[in-house]
Design a protein around this motif. Structure first.
Motif, PDB file in Angstrom:
ATOM      1  N   LEU A 104       0.836  -1.216   0.000  1.00  0.00           N
ATOM      2  CA  LEU A 104       0.000   0.000   0.000  1.00  0.00           C
ATOM      3  C   LEU A 104       0.869   1.263   0.000  1.00  0.00           C
ATOM      4  O   LEU A 104       0.454   2.305  -0.489  1.00  0.00           O
ATOM      5  N   MET A 105       2.076   1.142   0.561  1.00  0.00           N
ATOM      6  CA  MET A 105       2.965   2.311   0.626  1.00  0.00           C
ATOM      7  C   MET A 105       3.974   2.328  -0.514  1.00  0.00           C
ATOM      8  O   MET A 105       4.918   3.131  -0.491  1.00  0.00           O
ATOM      9  N   ASN A 106       3.790   1.419  -1.505  1.00  0.00           N
ATOM     10  CA  ASN A 106       4.748   1.298  -2.623  1.00  0.00           C
ATOM     11  C   ASN A 106       6.170   1.064  -2.129  1.00  0.00           C
ATOM     12  O   ASN A 106       7.124   1.615  -2.673  1.00  0.00           O
ATOM     13  N   GLN A 107       6.295   0.259  -1.110  1.00  0.00           N
ATOM     14  CA  GLN A 107       7.633  -0.031  -0.581  1.00  0.00           C
ATOM     15  C   GLN A 107       7.934  -1.506  -0.811  1.00  0.00           C
ATOM     16  O   GLN A 107       7.035  -2.343  -0.782  1.00  0.00           O
ATOM     17  N   PRO A 108       9.222  -1.837  -1.018  1.00  0.00           N
ATOM     18  CA  PRO A 108       9.566  -3.248  -1.241  1.00  0.00           C
ATOM     19  C   PRO A 108       9.351  -4.066   0.032  1.00  0.00           C
ATOM     20  O   PRO A 108       9.400  -3.526   1.136  1.00  0.00           O
ATOM     21  N   SER A 109       9.131  -5.368  -0.155  1.00  0.00           N
ATOM     22  CA  SER A 109       8.919  -6.243   0.994  1.00  0.00           C
ATOM     23  C   SER A 109      10.251  -6.506   1.697  1.00  0.00           C
ATOM     24  O   SER A 109      11.235  -6.902   1.066  1.00  0.00           O
ATOM     25  N   THR A 110      10.292  -6.283   2.986  1.00  0.00           N
ATOM     26  CA  THR A 110      11.527  -6.510   3.748  1.00  0.00           C
ATOM     27  C   THR A 110      11.244  -7.367   4.986  1.00  0.00           C
ATOM     28  O   THR A 110      11.980  -7.289   5.969  1.00  0.00           O
ATOM     29  N   CYS A 111      10.164  -8.132   4.926  1.00  0.00           N
ATOM     30  CA  CYS A 111       9.780  -8.917   6.096  1.00  0.00           C
ATOM     31  C   CYS A 111       9.744 -10.398   5.765  1.00  0.00           C
ATOM     32  O   CYS A 111       9.441 -10.777   4.633  1.00  0.00           O
ATOM     33  N   SER A 112      10.035 -11.214   6.757  1.00  0.00           N
ATOM     34  CA  SER A 112      10.053 -12.651   6.489  1.00  0.00           C
ATOM     35  C   SER A 112       9.607 -13.436   7.714  1.00  0.00           C
ATOM     36  O   SER A 112       9.603 -12.920   8.835  1.00  0.00           O
ATOM     37  N   GLN A 113       9.260 -14.694   7.436  1.00  0.00           N
ATOM     38  CA  GLN A 113       8.823 -15.590   8.510  1.00  0.00           C
ATOM     39  C   GLN A 113      10.073 -16.223   9.126  1.00  0.00           C
ATOM     40  O   GLN A 113      10.805 -16.942   8.424  1.00  0.00           O
ATOM     41  N   ALA A 114      10.324 -15.931  10.360  1.00  0.00           N
ATOM     42  CA  ALA A 114      11.510 -16.481  11.038  1.00  0.00           C
ATOM     43  C   ALA A 114      11.305 -16.318  12.539  1.00  0.00           C
ATOM     44  O   ALA A 114      10.488 -15.518  12.983  1.00  0.00           O
ATOM     45  N   SER A 115      12.097 -17.088  13.297  1.00  0.00           N
ATOM     46  CA  SER A 115      12.011 -16.979  14.756  1.00  0.00           C
ATOM     47  C   SER A 115      13.109 -16.070  15.271  1.00  0.00           C
ATOM     48  O   SER A 115      14.237 -16.073  14.761  1.00  0.00           O
ATOM     49  N   VAL A 116      12.788 -15.345  16.314  1.00  0.00           N
ATOM     50  CA  VAL A 116      13.795 -14.500  16.965  1.00  0.00           C
ATOM     51  C   VAL A 116      14.883 -15.362  17.590  1.00  0.00           C
ATOM     52  O   VAL A 116      15.986 -14.888  17.874  1.00  0.00           O
ATOM     53  N   LEU A 117      14.601 -16.644  17.778  1.00  0.00           N
ATOM     54  CA  LEU A 117      15.607 -17.518  18.389  1.00  0.00           C
ATOM     55  C   LEU A 117      16.697 -17.915  17.388  1.00  0.00           C
ATOM     56  O   LEU A 117      17.708 -18.509  17.770  1.00  0.00           O
ATOM     57  N   ALA A 118      16.480 -17.617  16.121  1.00  0.00           N
ATOM     58  CA  ALA A 118      17.496 -17.883  15.088  1.00  0.00           C
ATOM     59  C   ALA A 118      17.303 -16.828  13.999  1.00  0.00           C
ATOM     60  O   ALA A 118      16.789 -17.124  12.921  1.00  0.00           O
ATOM     61  N   LEU A 119      17.698 -15.613  14.280  1.00  0.00           N
ATOM     62  CA  LEU A 119      17.433 -14.515  13.346  1.00  0.00           C
ATOM     63  C   LEU A 119      18.278 -14.672  12.074  1.00  0.00           C
ATOM     64  O   LEU A 119      19.494 -14.914  12.167  1.00  0.00           O
ATOM     65  N   PRO A 120      17.659 -14.525  10.911  1.00  0.00           N
ATOM     66  CA  PRO A 120      18.397 -14.736   9.658  1.00  0.00           C
ATOM     67  C   PRO A 120      19.169 -13.484   9.232  1.00  0.00           C
ATOM     68  O   PRO A 120      19.029 -13.008   8.093  1.00  0.00           O
ATOM     69  N   PHE A 121      19.964 -12.934  10.148  1.00  0.00           N
ATOM     70  CA  PHE A 121      20.723 -11.717   9.845  1.00  0.00           C
ATOM     71  C   PHE A 121      22.137 -11.864  10.387  1.00  0.00           C
ATOM     72  O   PHE A 121      22.363 -12.552  11.406  1.00  0.00           O
ATOM     73  N   ALA A 122      23.057 -11.180   9.716  1.00  0.00           N
ATOM     74  CA  ALA A 122      24.461 -11.196  10.156  1.00  0.00           C
ATOM     75  C   ALA A 122      24.599 -10.413  11.460  1.00  0.00           C
ATOM     76  O   ALA A 122      23.769  -9.542  11.738  1.00  0.00           O
ATOM     77  N   PRO A 123      25.654 -10.712  12.233  1.00  0.00           N
ATOM     78  CA  PRO A 123      25.888  -9.913  13.445  1.00  0.00           C
ATOM     79  C   PRO A 123      26.035  -8.439  13.090  1.00  0.00           C
ATOM     80  O   PRO A 123      26.481  -8.086  11.999  1.00  0.00           O
ATOM     81  N   GLU A 124      25.617  -7.595  14.004  1.00  0.00           N
ATOM     82  CA  GLU A 124      25.796  -6.141  13.908  1.00  0.00           C
ATOM     83  C   GLU A 124      25.141  -5.563  12.658  1.00  0.00           C
ATOM     84  O   GLU A 124      25.720  -4.744  11.960  1.00  0.00           O
ATOM     85  N   SER A 125      23.920  -6.003  12.361  1.00  0.00           N
ATOM     86  CA  SER A 125      23.208  -5.521  11.164  1.00  0.00           C
ATOM     87  C   SER A 125      22.343  -4.306  11.446  1.00  0.00           C
ATOM     88  O   SER A 125      21.986  -3.582  10.524  1.00  0.00           O
TER      89      SER A 125
END
Ligand code: SAM
Length: 308
Positions: A104-125
């Protein structure tokens, strides 16, 4: 219950968006932009202190991760203020909701299904991690905090909300269990091991439209919260929130000696009771013995870096 069982139950339970009962009470049954706007305004009106913790304007241009997305109101405020926003949720529908808001805001999707117990991001992101009312559902609050710490840049900020073990509701509705937890913590100083949380307790905090209670909840004290956040500098740790109504029996005023504790919670008003409104209580009861603990904390700067 094993961690994977908790994760599966959470992924299924929270597919009904957190806030659905609130939406229903507002007569909102669709997801048109107007309905979402109305929902967000009512949500931020009810939790009138929330934006004071999130402060979306301070995140403009910064990398921010939201954990646990629900109906997407917090995400919406961050997206609207030009944050480089990312979101994760263990359930599919909250992710779809925020993705829809991004469309609705014409913004790209930046969200995903994942658990906080294994975040799919590099350290210090990230410059910031925001998570309101989520970690106490995960089955492992310490791991959720450790993952938050891992993905934050040094000096990055976490804004987290957890349920308060010693809120007025705990003392009034479950005095024996709360006293036991208090004794364990402050007299026998036994740490570790979760306190038992009954289904009734879980239902009082989070239930779906059909009355099913959330599969997993723990309550934490301010002391436990501080301990779990030892790798951070804590900026604030405050209490907020109370239920919608609070009734005081008039007899209490007429004859206090006869009825010392005339305070009744969660009861329908009768002719003999005063009704105290929630907004007034937010700045009194909510701040002294509120349902929720809010923490703002910075990741310490001079630390051994995480392995990459
Ligand atoms: C009570 S709702 C809060 C939603 C939102 N933050 C709010 O304040 O309205 C809890 C949310 O946390 C999510 N959640 C539960 N366990 C999770 C986990 N392990 N990882 C990520 N999200 C989780 C649920 O799917 C749900 O959307």
């Amino acid at each position: 219950m094993s961690q994977s069982e908790i994760d599966q139950l959470n992924a299924s339970f929270w597919n009904e968006l957190c806030g659905s009962a609130f939406a229903q009470s507002l007569g909102i049954t669709d997801r048109t932009p107007a309905s979402l706007k109305r929902f967000d305004a009512a949500y931020l009106g009810y939790y009138s202190y929330l934006l004071g913790y999130i402060r979306p304007g301070e995140w403009t241009g910064k990398q921010v991760l939201e954990v646990g997305l629900g109906y997407g109101t917090v995400g919406q405020t961050l997206l609207s203020s030009g944050t480089n926003y990312f979101g994760v949720d263990i359930a599919a529908n909250p992710v779809k909701m925020i993705q829809y808001r991004q469309v609705l805001m014409n913004q790209p999707s930046t969200c995903s299904q994942a658990s906080v117990l294994a975040l799919p991001f590099a350290p210090e992101s990230f410059d910031g991690v925001i998570s309101i009312g989520v970690f106490h559902h995960t089955g492992d609050v310490q791991k959720a905090i450790d993952e938050t710490h891992r993905v934050l840049k040094p000096g990055g900020k976490a804004v987290l909300m957890l349920y308060n073990q010693y809120s007025y509701r705990q003392w009034v509705s479950w005095p024996a269990a709360t006293f036991k937890a208090w004794l364990k913590e402050f007299i026998f100083t036994r740490s570790g091991g979760k306190n038992q949380v009954s289904e009734k307790q879980r239902k009082a905090y989070d239930a779906s439209l059909d009355g099913t209670s959330a599969p997993e909840i723990v309550f934490v004290s301010r002391r436990e919260f501080r301990k779990m956040m030892r790798k951070f500098n804590i900026l604030h740790l405050t209490k907020e929130n109370n239920g919608p109504f609070f009734y005081i029996d008039k007899k209490w005023f007429y004859n206090p000696a006869k009825k010392l504790l005339g305070i009744k919670l969660f009861k329908k008003p009768t002719g003999g009771m005063f009704l105290v409104q929630r907004p007034w209580l937010l700045s009194t009861l909510g701040r002294w013995a509120g349902l929720d603990l809010y923490i703002e904390a910075e990741k310490k700067v001079n630390e051994v870096p995480h392995e990459k």
